[in-house]
Each structure stands twice: as C-alpha cells, then as structure tokens.
Design an enzyme around this catalytic site. Structure first.
Site, PDB file in Angstrom:
ATOM      1  N   HIS A  46     -29.639 -29.244 -27.297  1.00 21.34           N
ATOM      2  CA  HIS A  46     -31.008 -28.994 -26.852  1.00 21.34           C
ATOM      3  C   HIS A  46     -31.944 -29.787 -27.760  1.00 21.34           C
ATOM      4  O   HIS A  46     -32.339 -29.330 -28.839  1.00 21.34           O
ATOM      5  CB  HIS A  46     -31.295 -27.487 -26.897  1.00 21.34           C
ATOM      6  CG  HIS A  46     -32.669 -27.153 -26.454  1.00 21.34           C
ATOM      7  ND1 HIS A  46     -33.439 -26.198 -27.061  1.00 21.34           N
ATOM      8  CD2 HIS A  46     -33.431 -27.669 -25.468  1.00 21.34           C
ATOM      9  CE1 HIS A  46     -34.619 -26.148 -26.466  1.00 21.34           C
ATOM     10  NE2 HIS A  46     -34.630 -27.028 -25.499  1.00 21.34           N
ATOM     11  N   GLU A 100     -31.136 -28.088 -31.458  1.00 19.86           N
ATOM     12  CA  GLU A 100     -30.326 -26.864 -31.351  1.00 19.86           C
ATOM     13  C   GLU A 100     -29.021 -27.288 -30.664  1.00 19.86           C
ATOM     14  O   GLU A 100     -29.059 -27.788 -29.539  1.00 19.86           O
ATOM     15  CB  GLU A 100     -31.097 -25.859 -30.487  1.00 19.86           C
ATOM     16  CG  GLU A 100     -30.471 -24.495 -30.358  1.00 19.86           C
ATOM     17  CD  GLU A 100     -31.313 -23.586 -29.432  1.00 19.86           C
ATOM     18  OE1 GLU A 100     -32.058 -24.099 -28.564  1.00 19.86           O
ATOM     19  OE2 GLU A 100     -31.205 -22.359 -29.582  1.00 19.86           O
ATOM     20  N   SER A 111     -32.049 -26.643 -21.051  1.00 18.72           N
ATOM     21  CA  SER A 111     -32.943 -25.645 -21.654  1.00 18.72           C
ATOM     22  C   SER A 111     -32.275 -24.284 -21.679  1.00 18.72           C
ATOM     23  O   SER A 111     -32.477 -23.510 -22.614  1.00 18.72           O
ATOM     24  CB  SER A 111     -34.244 -25.543 -20.855  1.00 18.72           C
ATOM     25  OG  SER A 111     -34.942 -26.753 -20.901  1.00 18.72           O
ATOM     26  N   ASN A 167     -35.129 -21.228 -26.241  1.00 18.41           N
ATOM     27  CA  ASN A 167     -35.783 -21.006 -24.952  1.00 18.41           C
ATOM     28  C   ASN A 167     -35.704 -19.569 -24.469  1.00 18.41           C
ATOM     29  O   ASN A 167     -36.546 -19.128 -23.685  1.00 18.41           O
ATOM     30  CB  ASN A 167     -35.221 -21.960 -23.897  1.00 18.41           C
ATOM     31  CG  ASN A 167     -35.778 -23.351 -24.114  1.00 18.41           C
ATOM     32  OD1 ASN A 167     -36.831 -23.502 -24.726  1.00 18.41           O
ATOM     33  ND2 ASN A 167     -35.085 -24.357 -23.650  1.00 18.41           N
TER      34      ASN A 167
HETATM   35  N1  LIG Z   1     -38.944 -31.316 -21.029  1.00 19.19           N
HETATM   36  C1  LIG Z   1     -38.556 -30.776 -22.175  1.00 19.19           C
HETATM   37  O1  LIG Z   1     -39.384 -30.574 -23.091  1.00 19.19           O
HETATM   38  C2  LIG Z   1     -37.108 -30.418 -22.404  1.00 19.19           C
HETATM   39  C3  LIG Z   1     -36.694 -30.114 -23.710  1.00 19.19           C
HETATM   40  C4  LIG Z   1     -35.335 -29.878 -23.945  1.00 19.19           C
HETATM   41  C5  LIG Z   1     -34.430 -29.898 -22.900  1.00 19.19           C
HETATM   42  N2  LIG Z   1     -34.883 -30.154 -21.630  1.00 19.19           N
HETATM   43  C6  LIG Z   1     -33.866 -30.190 -20.565  1.00 19.19           C
HETATM   44  O2  LIG Z   1     -33.532 -31.553 -20.363  1.00 19.19           O
HETATM   45  C7  LIG Z   1     -33.186 -31.756 -18.987  1.00 19.19           C
HETATM   46  C8  LIG Z   1     -34.088 -32.836 -18.414  1.00 19.19           C
HETATM   47  O3  LIG Z   1     -35.443 -32.410 -18.480  1.00 19.19           O
HETATM   48  P1  LIG Z   1     -36.662 -33.413 -18.293  1.00 19.19           P
HETATM   49  O4  LIG Z   1     -37.851 -32.688 -18.766  1.00 19.19           O
HETATM   50  O5  LIG Z   1     -36.319 -34.735 -18.853  1.00 19.19           O
HETATM   51  O6  LIG Z   1     -36.695 -33.522 -16.682  1.00 19.19           O
HETATM   52  P2  LIG Z   1     -37.438 -34.618 -15.786  1.00 19.19           P
HETATM   53  O7  LIG Z   1     -37.645 -33.973 -14.473  1.00 19.19           O
HETATM   54  O8  LIG Z   1     -38.577 -35.210 -16.522  1.00 19.19           O
HETATM   55  O9  LIG Z   1     -36.322 -35.786 -15.641  1.00 19.19           O
HETATM   56  C9  LIG Z   1     -35.115 -35.638 -14.943  1.00 19.19           C
HETATM   57  C10 LIG Z   1     -34.610 -37.022 -14.540  1.00 19.19           C
HETATM   58  O10 LIG Z   1     -33.308 -36.902 -13.972  1.00 19.19           O
HETATM   59  C11 LIG Z   1     -33.210 -37.790 -12.855  1.00 19.19           C
HETATM   60  N3  LIG Z   1     -32.127 -37.349 -11.982  1.00 19.19           N
HETATM   61  C12 LIG Z   1     -32.139 -36.396 -11.022  1.00 19.19           C
HETATM   62  N4  LIG Z   1     -30.915 -36.294 -10.450  1.00 19.19           N
HETATM   63  C13 LIG Z   1     -30.125 -37.209 -11.082  1.00 19.19           C
HETATM   64  C14 LIG Z   1     -28.754 -37.594 -10.943  1.00 19.19           C
HETATM   65  N5  LIG Z   1     -27.964 -37.014 -10.057  1.00 19.19           N
HETATM   66  N6  LIG Z   1     -28.282 -38.580 -11.747  1.00 19.19           N
HETATM   67  C15 LIG Z   1     -29.093 -39.196 -12.655  1.00 19.19           C
HETATM   68  N7  LIG Z   1     -30.390 -38.867 -12.819  1.00 19.19           N
HETATM   69  C16 LIG Z   1     -30.898 -37.893 -12.054  1.00 19.19           C
HETATM   70  C17 LIG Z   1     -34.618 -37.705 -12.225  1.00 19.19           C
HETATM   71  O11 LIG Z   1     -34.862 -38.818 -11.370  1.00 19.19           O
HETATM   72  C18 LIG Z   1     -35.501 -37.692 -13.466  1.00 19.19           C
HETATM   73  O12 LIG Z   1     -35.825 -38.999 -13.891  1.00 19.19           O
HETATM   74  C19 LIG Z   1     -33.341 -30.401 -18.289  1.00 19.19           C
HETATM   75  O13 LIG Z   1     -32.120 -29.744 -18.232  1.00 19.19           O
HETATM   76  C20 LIG Z   1     -34.319 -29.678 -19.204  1.00 19.19           C
HETATM   77  O14 LIG Z   1     -34.199 -28.283 -19.115  1.00 19.19           O
HETATM   78  C21 LIG Z   1     -36.189 -30.438 -21.363  1.00 19.19           C
END
Ligand SMILES: NC(=O)c1ccc[n+]([C@@H]2O[C@H](COP(=O)([O-])OP(=O)(O)OC[C@H]3O[C@@H](n4cnc5c(N)ncnc54)[C@H](O)[C@@H]3O)[C@@H](O)[C@H]2O)c1
Length: 281
Positions: A139, A151, A118, A189
């Site tokens: 992104h 993005e 993000s 973001n």
């Molecule tokens: N949620 C959104 O709308 C959104 C949109 C765009 C980008 N993002 C970005 O995407 C990324 C993930 O966000 P999310 O919302 O999916 O988070 P989330 O918390 O839903 O999922 C993260 C996952 O990563 C796993 N994890 C943790 N440590 C790990 C490791 N060492 N190896 C493998 N897996 C591991 C966790 O168990 C979990 O399943 C973040 O950087 C976030 O900023 C999120």
C-alpha cells in the site's frame, strides 16, 4: 537492476513508475488506454524535472534518463520476463481478478506480485494465482515519490523470502515498509476511511463546510491535511470503492458510504484528478 511491470497508469501507477525508474530499474507500464499512457509519460517527465531542478543530487538521474527506462504499452505479453509486478488498477474486485488471472499466465515463475490496493484482502488475490507465497500487499502512499514509508501486507501464504525481496526493492527506491497482517483495509485505510466518510456525513448534514472540517483537523489536531482534502487527493471514486469493499467484507454498517460521496462520484466530481471534489482545482 530489476525489470518491473507496473500495471495501471492512474494516480498511483504514475507515481510508482516514476519511483521505480528513478531507482534505475526498467519499467514496463501497462494500461488499457493509450491516451492515459501518453499523459502518464508527460506527467512523470514533468514531475522528475521539477524534482531534479529543486533537489538535484549527484546520483540523480535526469528526466530523460528516467523516461528512457519506462516502456508504455497496452500489451500484457511484454511482461513475460519481469521480476516484479506492482499492480495499480482500480479498487474493483472484478478488474483486479481479471488482471491477476492474466498476469499469472504471462509472468515468469520467479516473479513477485505486489498488490497496491487500498482494502482488498491480499490472501483473496493470492488465491487467484499459482504463486500465493509470492503475493504481497504494497500500500504505497500518495504522492509516491515523496513518501518514504509504505504499508506492506503479509497475506496468509506470503513467504519471508517475498517480504525480503520487497524490502530490497524498496531500499533501492529509498523507501522502507511497515509489515502488517492481512485483513481488509489493513491498518491505514480501515481507520482513515472511517474518518473521511464521517467527514463527508458532517458536510452532508450541514454541520460544517469542507474547509471548516479540514481546518479543525489541521489547526486543532495538527494534521498536515484534513480528511476531505485527503479524500480529494486519493480520488473520491477510489474512496467510495474502498468503503464498499470494507462494508462487504466486514458486514459492518460503520463502513456504509455516505450518500453525498456517492452522489459526487456519480456527478463526475472525483477530486483532484477530475478538477473538482470537495474543492476546485
Ligand atoms: N489514490 C490513492 O491515493 C491510492 C493510495 C494507495 C493505494 N491506492 C490503490 O491503488 C490502486 C489504483 O488506484 P489509483 O488511484 O491509481 O486509480 P486510478 O483510477 O487513478 O487509476 C487506475 C488505472 O488503471 C487502469 N486500468 C483499468 N483497468 C486496467 C487493466 N485491466 N489493465 C491495466 N490498467 C487498467 C485505468 O485506465 C487507470 O489508468 C487502487 O487499488 C487503489 O485503491 C490508491
């Protein structure tokens, strides 16, 4: 067809694995929790089935064919022959740092690292690796299978070849990208988190309820979703982590996270993914 490693099976990893497998590529989906991997497979199957039912095209893969293309694992060593990594671990620097240190050791030299973050600087992540030219920000928008544009972020060293490879992969997924330069939070973001955070301050100050805040943005400004519904969809923990990064990186008080948002996360109210945030699900 490529072999793609998708790291993290949370909100974004599930959507990315779905879209990549649906495009016909092989997916290795890695997480640290077996239960989450099981849940991810089930969710992908149900999402593809729903899509297949409502939106079937001749070339569509069946839910079974999509699931067959996805291998779930806790073992990073299975990434030793992938062409692309799309990483989706939490928005916490220490977690991403450890993951990239590991990926750089295991993945083949030609492999491209796409960072689904993000806010974290792509240049900072690329500096952890021996392949900074092959590191690019992706992104993705949430929910991934339904959003045609992402993005893409060009780090300081990202090569044109890497940008083109990403565009080719995205094209197979019926997606395209807008390429921007690298500063924390990029375009989307850096702007949207100010809006969601200020909306949380408005609720905290008792100016309006979450429903009233969102109604104003939807009915008066014509937004599809209000800022607090969007925060719930993203995950309030992810919004808070992103604000913390923006605050640290810019050293600008405008990015300080609202105490209400912090309190909700501490209380386990993380939005849709936990069943409650500004709204109940
Ligand atoms: N949620 C959104 O709308 C959104 C949109 C765009 C980008 N993002 C970005 O995407 C990324 C993930 O966000 P999310 O919302 O999916 O988070 P989330 O918390 O839903 O999922 C993260 C996952 O990563 C796993 N994890 C943790 N440590 C790990 C490791 N060492 N190896 C493998 N897996 C591991 C966790 O168990 C979990 O399943 C973040 O950087 C976030 O900023 C999120």
């Amino acid at each position: 067809m490529k072999k793609v490693g998708v790291i993290g099976a949370g909100v974004m990893g599930i959507g990315v694995a779905h879209s990549v497998a649906e495009a016909g590529h092989g997916v290795i989906l890695v997480d640290i929790d077996t239960n989450l991997l099981e849940k991810a497979k089930e969710e992908i199957y149900n999402n593809v089935r729903m899509q297949f039912f409502f939106n079937k095209k001749e070339e569509s893969l069946s839910p079974e064919e999509v699931i067959d293309r996805i291998t779930t694992t806790l073992d990073y060593e299975l990434l030793s022959d992938v062409d692309f990594i799309i990483e989706n671990v939490p928005e916490i620097w220490e977690i991403k740092r450890d993951v990239y240190n590991k990926l750089d050791e295991i993945c083949p030299d030609h492999c491209i690292f796409a960072v689904n973050t993000s806010c974290i600087s792509i240049t900072k992540i690329a500096a952890l690796t021996k392949r900074p030219k092959q590191v690019i920000g992706t992104h993705f928008m949430n929910p991934v299978p339904m959003k045609p544009v992402i993005e893409a972020i060009k780090g300081f060293h990202t090569s044109e070849e890497t940008i083109n490879s990403l565009k080719e992969l995205l094209a197979t997924m019926n997606k395209r990208c807008v390429v921007v330069n690298d500063y924390p939070g990029f375009v989307s973001n850096r702007i949207s988190h100010l809006l969601m955070n200020e909306a949380a301050f408005v609720v905290q100050d008792g100016v309006a309820t979450p429903a009233e805040v969102d109604e104003i943005f939807k009915e008066c400004f014509g937004h599809k979703m209000g800022p607090l519904e969007t925060a719930d969809l993203i995950g309030l923990d992810t919004v808070m982590d992103s604000l913390n990064i923006l605050y640290q990186e810019y050293q600008d008080v405008k990015f300080r996270c609202s105490p209400l948002l912090k309190k909700m996360v501490q209380a386990g109210l993380k939005g849709r993914k936990s069943g409650e945030g500004f709204y109940q699900y």
